[in-house]
Design a protein around this motif. Structure first.
Motif, PDB file in Angstrom:
ATOM      1  N   SER A  83     -56.988-124.942  86.261  1.00  0.00           N
ATOM      2  CA  SER A  83     -57.052-123.613  85.658  1.00  0.00           C
ATOM      3  C   SER A  83     -56.157-122.631  86.409  1.00  0.00           C
ATOM      4  O   SER A  83     -55.389-121.865  85.792  1.00  0.00           O
ATOM      5  N   ASP A  84     -56.229-122.649  87.751  1.00  0.00           N
ATOM      6  CA  ASP A  84     -55.372-121.771  88.556  1.00  0.00           C
ATOM      7  C   ASP A  84     -53.900-122.118  88.360  1.00  0.00           C
ATOM      8  O   ASP A  84     -53.044-121.222  88.306  1.00  0.00           O
ATOM      9  N   LYS A  89     -48.502-120.647  86.107  1.00  0.00           N
ATOM     10  CA  LYS A  89     -47.357-120.995  85.263  1.00  0.00           C
ATOM     11  C   LYS A  89     -47.286-120.135  84.001  1.00  0.00           C
ATOM     12  O   LYS A  89     -46.397-120.348  83.161  1.00  0.00           O
ATOM     13  N   ASN A  90     -48.232-119.191  83.868  1.00  0.00           N
ATOM     14  CA  ASN A  90     -48.345-118.416  82.627  1.00  0.00           C
ATOM     15  C   ASN A  90     -48.409-119.359  81.434  1.00  0.00           C
ATOM     16  O   ASN A  90     -47.752-119.160  80.416  1.00  0.00           O
ATOM     17  N   GLY A  91     -49.213-120.405  81.600  1.00  0.00           N
ATOM     18  CA  GLY A  91     -49.274-121.455  80.600  1.00  0.00           C
ATOM     19  C   GLY A  91     -50.479-121.345  79.689  1.00  0.00           C
ATOM     20  O   GLY A  91     -51.166-120.315  79.625  1.00  0.00           O
ATOM     21  N   THR A  92     -50.757-122.440  79.009  1.00  0.00           N
ATOM     22  CA  THR A  92     -51.822-122.486  78.011  1.00  0.00           C
ATOM     23  C   THR A  92     -52.583-123.789  78.166  1.00  0.00           C
ATOM     24  O   THR A  92     -51.993-124.877  78.105  1.00  0.00           O
ATOM     25  N   PHE A  93     -53.903-123.682  78.351  1.00  0.00           N
ATOM     26  CA  PHE A  93     -54.713-124.865  78.611  1.00  0.00           C
ATOM     27  C   PHE A  93     -56.100-124.685  77.998  1.00  0.00           C
ATOM     28  O   PHE A  93     -56.695-123.611  78.079  1.00  0.00           O
ATOM     29  N   LEU A  94     -56.582-125.749  77.379  1.00  0.00           N
ATOM     30  CA  LEU A  94     -57.936-125.750  76.826  1.00  0.00           C
ATOM     31  C   LEU A  94     -58.582-127.081  77.165  1.00  0.00           C
ATOM     32  O   LEU A  94     -58.024-128.139  76.863  1.00  0.00           O
ATOM     33  N   TYR A  95     -59.732-127.025  77.810  1.00  0.00           N
ATOM     34  CA  TYR A  95     -60.513-128.235  78.071  1.00  0.00           C
ATOM     35  C   TYR A  95     -61.830-128.161  77.312  1.00  0.00           C
ATOM     36  O   TYR A  95     -62.465-127.097  77.235  1.00  0.00           O
ATOM     37  N   ALA A  96     -62.254-129.290  76.776  1.00  0.00           N
ATOM     38  CA  ALA A  96     -63.590-129.395  76.180  1.00  0.00           C
ATOM     39  C   ALA A  96     -64.156-130.752  76.523  1.00  0.00           C
ATOM     40  O   ALA A  96     -63.457-131.768  76.446  1.00  0.00           O
TER      41      ALA A  96
END
Length: 233
Positions: A83-84, A89-96
């Motif tokens: 997450s950090d 990286k000013n990125g995009t991440f989704l975990y489920a």
């Protein structure tokens, strides 16, 4: 939308079928954790790999500026690190832990029930999860999410696969051939029992939810969950 599949096992193949039905294109399919690959012409990456490959896969996508969603379980001790890294990286991440739309509604029911049960005495809590024999981790990520929601709202402090202490939730993890996924939460007392249960009939629900999440996350920035996708809360 051009999708990269990081992990091409049974879930990867189910995601591919639904993505193609929804007029998306699969531009990359990775089945070996040691493969060298790049994300040229990729809009979104979907990771259903293995615990030892997930973090590297996610970071590689973020390094390439590609939004990534992950349903791989068994690596969550590194979730905060990822997450950090995404934020850096000013990125995009989704975990489920589970992309099924029905399971995410089940999560909300579990949360509300745990809040109600916290107001009464005399009940013990247990979770049962059943999956196919090829599932590598136990308990499932979904069972852990259910336990964490209960812990947040009750006297319980942890979960265990072993004989529980008074402040632990017992999770029973069963592995049976060809079972897509069943989760049951039960509150037992000397007087009665209260149970909620979700039963998956196939992997289609998981795969559909993953593709819907990929469609939703494209062009967004930040760290998200399925609650964001479903606009819950």
């Amino acid at each position: 939308m051009n999708i990269a599949l990081l992990g091409y096992g049974r879930m990867g193949k189910s995601i591919e079928a639904i993505a193609l039905e929804r007029n998306h294109t699969i531009v990359l399919k990775i089945s070996n954790a040691t493969e060298d690959f790049d994300f040229s012409n990729t809009d979104v990456a979907i990771d259903f790999s293995i615990p030892t490959a997930a973090v590297a896969n996610i970071k590689k996508a973020l390094d390439s500026g590609v939004p990534v969603i992950s349903g791989t379980t068994g690596w969550l001790d590194q979730y905060n690190e990822v997450s950090d890294y995404c934020h850096s990286k000013n990125g995009t991440f989704l975990y489920a832990s589970n992309f099924s739309l029905g399971v995410n509604i089940f999560f909300e029911i579990n949360k509300k029930l745990s809040q109600l049960m916290a107001t009464v005495d005399g009940y013990s809590t247990e979770i049962e999860e059943i999956h196919h024999t090829k599932k590598l981790d136990a308990p499932s990520g979904t069972a852990i999410t259910l336990a964490e929601q209960i812990i947040e709202n009750t006297r319980y402090k942890w979960w265990t696969l072993e004989q529980p202490f008074a402040d632990e939730i017992h999770i029973e993890a069963k592995r049976i051939p060809e079972v897509p996924g069943t989760h049951k939460v039960t509150y037992n007392s000397d007087i009665d029992s209260i149970s909620i249960k979700h039963t998956a009939h196939s992997r289609q629900g998981f795969a559909m939810g993953a593709v819907i999440a990929a469609e939703w996350i494209k062009d967004k920035k930040g760290v998200f969950t399925m609650r964001d996708v479903l606009n819950i809360g």
